[in-house]
Design a protein around this motif. Structure first.
Motif, PDB file in Angstrom:
ATOM      1  N   VAL A  17       0.837  -1.199   0.000  1.00  0.00           N
ATOM      2  CA  VAL A  17       0.000   0.000   0.000  1.00  0.00           C
ATOM      3  C   VAL A  17       0.873   1.251   0.000  1.00  0.00           C
ATOM      4  O   VAL A  17       1.931   1.290   0.617  1.00  0.00           O
ATOM      5  CB  VAL A  17      -0.948   0.015   1.222  1.00  0.00           C
ATOM      6  N   SER A  18       0.422   2.264  -0.705  1.00  0.00           N
ATOM      7  CA  SER A  18       1.149   3.534  -0.779  1.00  0.00           C
ATOM      8  C   SER A  18       0.130   4.650  -0.971  1.00  0.00           C
ATOM      9  O   SER A  18      -1.016   4.396  -1.369  1.00  0.00           O
ATOM     10  CB  SER A  18       2.153   3.518  -1.939  1.00  0.00           C
ATOM     11  N   PRO A  19       0.511   5.904  -0.681  1.00  0.00           N
ATOM     12  CA  PRO A  19      -0.448   7.002  -0.848  1.00  0.00           C
ATOM     13  C   PRO A  19      -0.956   7.100  -2.281  1.00  0.00           C
ATOM     14  O   PRO A  19      -0.199   6.926  -3.241  1.00  0.00           O
ATOM     15  CB  PRO A  19       0.377   8.235  -0.461  1.00  0.00           C
ATOM     16  N   LYS A  20      -2.256   7.354  -2.425  1.00  0.00           N
ATOM     17  CA  LYS A  20      -2.827   7.586  -3.749  1.00  0.00           C
ATOM     18  C   LYS A  20      -2.420   8.980  -4.226  1.00  0.00           C
ATOM     19  O   LYS A  20      -1.953   9.800  -3.445  1.00  0.00           O
ATOM     20  CB  LYS A  20      -4.352   7.465  -3.681  1.00  0.00           C
ATOM     21  N   GLU A  21      -2.628   9.227  -5.505  1.00  0.00           N
ATOM     22  CA  GLU A  21      -2.270  10.538  -6.067  1.00  0.00           C
ATOM     23  C   GLU A  21      -3.010  11.647  -5.318  1.00  0.00           C
ATOM     24  O   GLU A  21      -4.238  11.592  -5.153  1.00  0.00           O
ATOM     25  CB  GLU A  21      -2.603  10.579  -7.557  1.00  0.00           C
ATOM     26  N   SER A  59      -2.045  12.731   1.181  1.00  0.00           N
ATOM     27  CA  SER A  59      -0.907  12.920   2.080  1.00  0.00           C
ATOM     28  C   SER A  59      -0.598  11.623   2.816  1.00  0.00           C
ATOM     29  O   SER A  59      -1.455  10.728   2.906  1.00  0.00           O
ATOM     30  CB  SER A  59      -1.228  14.013   3.102  1.00  0.00           C
ATOM     31  N   PRO A  60       0.624  11.484   3.354  1.00  0.00           N
ATOM     32  CA  PRO A  60       0.951  10.299   4.153  1.00  0.00           C
ATOM     33  C   PRO A  60      -0.032  10.088   5.305  1.00  0.00           C
ATOM     34  O   PRO A  60      -0.432   8.956   5.581  1.00  0.00           O
ATOM     35  CB  PRO A  60       2.362  10.590   4.652  1.00  0.00           C
ATOM     36  N   ALA A  61      -0.419  11.182   5.979  1.00  0.00           N
ATOM     37  CA  ALA A  61      -1.360  11.054   7.097  1.00  0.00           C
ATOM     38  C   ALA A  61      -2.704  10.521   6.627  1.00  0.00           C
ATOM     39  O   ALA A  61      -3.323   9.682   7.288  1.00  0.00           O
ATOM     40  CB  ALA A  61      -1.534  12.401   7.791  1.00  0.00           C
ATOM     41  N   GLU A  62      -3.169  10.991   5.462  1.00  0.00           N
ATOM     42  CA  GLU A  62      -4.444  10.509   4.918  1.00  0.00           C
ATOM     43  C   GLU A  62      -4.348   9.046   4.519  1.00  0.00           C
ATOM     44  O   GLU A  62      -5.284   8.264   4.756  1.00  0.00           O
ATOM     45  CB  GLU A  62      -4.850  11.364   3.717  1.00  0.00           C
ATOM     46  N   ALA A  97       4.456   6.855   4.881  1.00  0.00           N
ATOM     47  CA  ALA A  97       4.976   8.191   5.177  1.00  0.00           C
ATOM     48  C   ALA A  97       6.100   8.600   4.223  1.00  0.00           C
ATOM     49  O   ALA A  97       6.656   9.692   4.350  1.00  0.00           O
ATOM     50  CB  ALA A  97       5.483   8.240   6.617  1.00  0.00           C
ATOM     51  N   ASN A  98       6.439   7.722   3.276  1.00  0.00           N
ATOM     52  CA  ASN A  98       7.560   7.950   2.357  1.00  0.00           C
ATOM     53  C   ASN A  98       8.881   8.076   3.109  1.00  0.00           C
ATOM     54  O   ASN A  98       9.770   8.842   2.718  1.00  0.00           O
ATOM     55  CB  ASN A  98       7.316   9.206   1.489  1.00  0.00           C
ATOM     56  N   TRP A  99       8.976   7.328   4.209  1.00  0.00           N
ATOM     57  CA  TRP A  99      10.189   7.326   5.022  1.00  0.00           C
ATOM     58  C   TRP A  99      10.920   5.990   4.933  1.00  0.00           C
ATOM     59  O   TRP A  99      11.784   5.701   5.759  1.00  0.00           O
ATOM     60  CB  TRP A  99       9.838   7.581   6.498  1.00  0.00           C
ATOM     61  N   ASN A 100      10.575   5.163   3.959  1.00  0.00           N
ATOM     62  CA  ASN A 100      11.121   3.808   3.938  1.00  0.00           C
ATOM     63  C   ASN A 100      12.539   3.731   3.376  1.00  0.00           C
ATOM     64  O   ASN A 100      13.174   2.695   3.458  1.00  0.00           O
ATOM     65  CB  ASN A 100      10.193   2.867   3.145  1.00  0.00           C
ATOM     66  N   CYS A 111      -2.447  10.242  13.144  1.00  0.00           N
ATOM     67  CA  CYS A 111      -1.679  10.238  11.892  1.00  0.00           C
ATOM     68  C   CYS A 111      -1.213  11.642  11.528  1.00  0.00           C
ATOM     69  O   CYS A 111      -0.076  11.839  11.081  1.00  0.00           O
ATOM     70  CB  CYS A 111      -2.521   9.632  10.761  1.00  0.00           C
ATOM     71  N   GLU A 112      -2.112  12.627  11.728  1.00  0.00           N
ATOM     72  CA  GLU A 112      -1.725  14.016  11.439  1.00  0.00           C
ATOM     73  C   GLU A 112      -0.561  14.460  12.313  1.00  0.00           C
ATOM     74  O   GLU A 112       0.383  15.106  11.859  1.00  0.00           O
ATOM     75  CB  GLU A 112      -2.930  14.947  11.699  1.00  0.00           C
ATOM     76  N   LEU A 113      -0.618  14.134  13.601  1.00  0.00           N
ATOM     77  CA  LEU A 113       0.403  14.573  14.537  1.00  0.00           C
ATOM     78  C   LEU A 113       1.750  13.886  14.305  1.00  0.00           C
ATOM     79  O   LEU A 113       2.803  14.511  14.439  1.00  0.00           O
ATOM     80  CB  LEU A 113      -0.068  14.312  15.984  1.00  0.00           C
ATOM     81  N   LEU A 114       1.703  12.591  13.977  1.00  0.00           N
ATOM     82  CA  LEU A 114       2.944  11.813  13.952  1.00  0.00           C
ATOM     83  C   LEU A 114       3.567  11.699  12.547  1.00  0.00           C
ATOM     84  O   LEU A 114       4.766  11.432  12.437  1.00  0.00           O
ATOM     85  CB  LEU A 114       2.696  10.408  14.498  1.00  0.00           C
ATOM     86  N   LEU A 115       2.784  11.922  11.509  1.00  0.00           N
ATOM     87  CA  LEU A 115       3.344  11.756  10.157  1.00  0.00           C
ATOM     88  C   LEU A 115       3.533  13.068   9.431  1.00  0.00           C
ATOM     89  O   LEU A 115       3.902  13.069   8.244  1.00  0.00           O
ATOM     90  CB  LEU A 115       2.436  10.830   9.327  1.00  0.00           C
ATOM     91  N   SER A 116       3.313  14.183  10.099  1.00  0.00           N
ATOM     92  CA  SER A 116       3.573  15.488   9.463  1.00  0.00           C
ATOM     93  C   SER A 116       5.043  15.833   9.580  1.00  0.00           C
ATOM     94  O   SER A 116       5.690  15.495  10.582  1.00  0.00           O
ATOM     95  CB  SER A 116       2.719  16.567  10.113  1.00  0.00           C
TER      96      SER A 116
END
Length: 200
Positions: free
Chosen positions: A84-88, A91-94, A147-150, A193-198
């Motif tokens: 799974v990855s963010p859709k177009e 955001s990572p949080a979403e 989160a694109n942190w991989n 998610c908003e707090l930790l992945l921003s």
């Protein structure tokens, strides 16, 4: 507390026939676990349903704890394999919110199995259980990917992924035991998610 005194490592299936039997055991345990709580789920019933000898079942799963943790790992592995990855435009949080809320819905729909699996995970803390460790690593990897942190994540990013996993787990438990409504839980998950992945 269940009997987990047998600390021998579980056998790993190697041949195609062994892998098929292993998968059949996991499927039957998932089905029976959806019908019975932790205490009433019987290893003999799983062996009978999977059409394997009880000795074969215990070879792969030395205890009911090992079996139910393996069921949990199979579910997490399915999510991990989906990559799974963010859709177009998402955001990572979403993206993380969508995944974790979806998992909450799924696990709530299989409430009895989910509670038994979580109970087994807690009991497994006293064991050297490779499936439990795999679950922890896989879940962190999934969050880091969303989160694109991989790619070479920092210690802080790994900590955030771990904290989000722990937060979600706590919210999930509240939903499963009926002390938190689904709408409130969804809002909790989105905020975490908003707090930790921003940011990075």
């Amino acid at each position: 507390m269940p009997r987990v005194t047998d600390t021998r490592p579980p056998a790993e299936p190697s041949s195609e026939g062994q892998k098929a039997r292993y998968q059949r055991i996991i499927e039957v345990a998932s089905e029976l676990g959806s019908q019975h709580d932790f205490d009433s789920l019987q290893m003999q019933d799983v062996a009978t349903g999977a059409e394997v000898a009880i000795a074969t079942l215990y070879r792969y799963f030395p205890s009911k704890v090992h079996l139910l943790v393996a069921v949990m790992r199979a579910q997490v592995d399915r999510v991990d394999r989906a990559r799974v990855s963010p859709k177009e435009g998402q955001s990572p949080a979403e993206a993380a919110s969508e995944l974790l809320i979806g998992l909450t819905v799924h696990m709530h729909s299989q409430r009895r199995l989910s509670l038994s699996g979580i109970q087994a995970m807690i009991f497994a803390e006293s064991l050297e259980n490779p499936d439990r460790e795999r679950i922890k690593v896989a879940f962190s990897d999934i969050i880091l990917r969303l989160a694109n942190w991989n790619t070479d994540p920092t210690d802080d990013q790994r900590r955030r992924a771990w904290l989000l996993t722990q937060c979600w787990f706590g919210v999930l438990m509240q939903v499963l035991n009926g002390s938190r409504s689904r709408p409130m839980a969804d809002a909790d998950i989105r905020r975490a998610c908003e707090l930790l992945l921003s940011g990075g």
